[in-house]
Design a protein around this motif. Sequence first.
Motif: not given
Length: 106
Positions: A81-106
């Motif tokens: 409703x805020x971004x009507x298809x006549x004027x806006x392209x709308x894309x979506x994505x799935x967002x996951x919750x945060x998890x503990x960070x860790x360093x990865x070997x490069x």
Amino acid sequence: MTTTPRRTIRIPDAEWDAGLAKAQAQGQTLTDVLRRLLASYLVSNPDELSEYGTEYRATPKDADSSLTVEGITGRFEDVRRLYPPKRWYLEERTVSPYKAASRRAA
């Protein structure tokens, strides 16, 4: 090393090989692809409880794409409703919750 438990699933060889080849061609792992698909499935089933959410990006059709609005959340109907298809392209994505960070070997 990851703390995610290993899982076992049954997938026919032809499907596994095709999925693996496509994931590698796109610079991804098949595990990442399967996780993303499962997250999408959870979000698309309102009966399922999920920690995952949906985030939208709206790009104007007739204006400079630098006016793109990202990080939009809320019910699809309200966002549309805020971004009507006549004027806006709308894309979506799935967002996951945060998890503990860790360093990865490069």
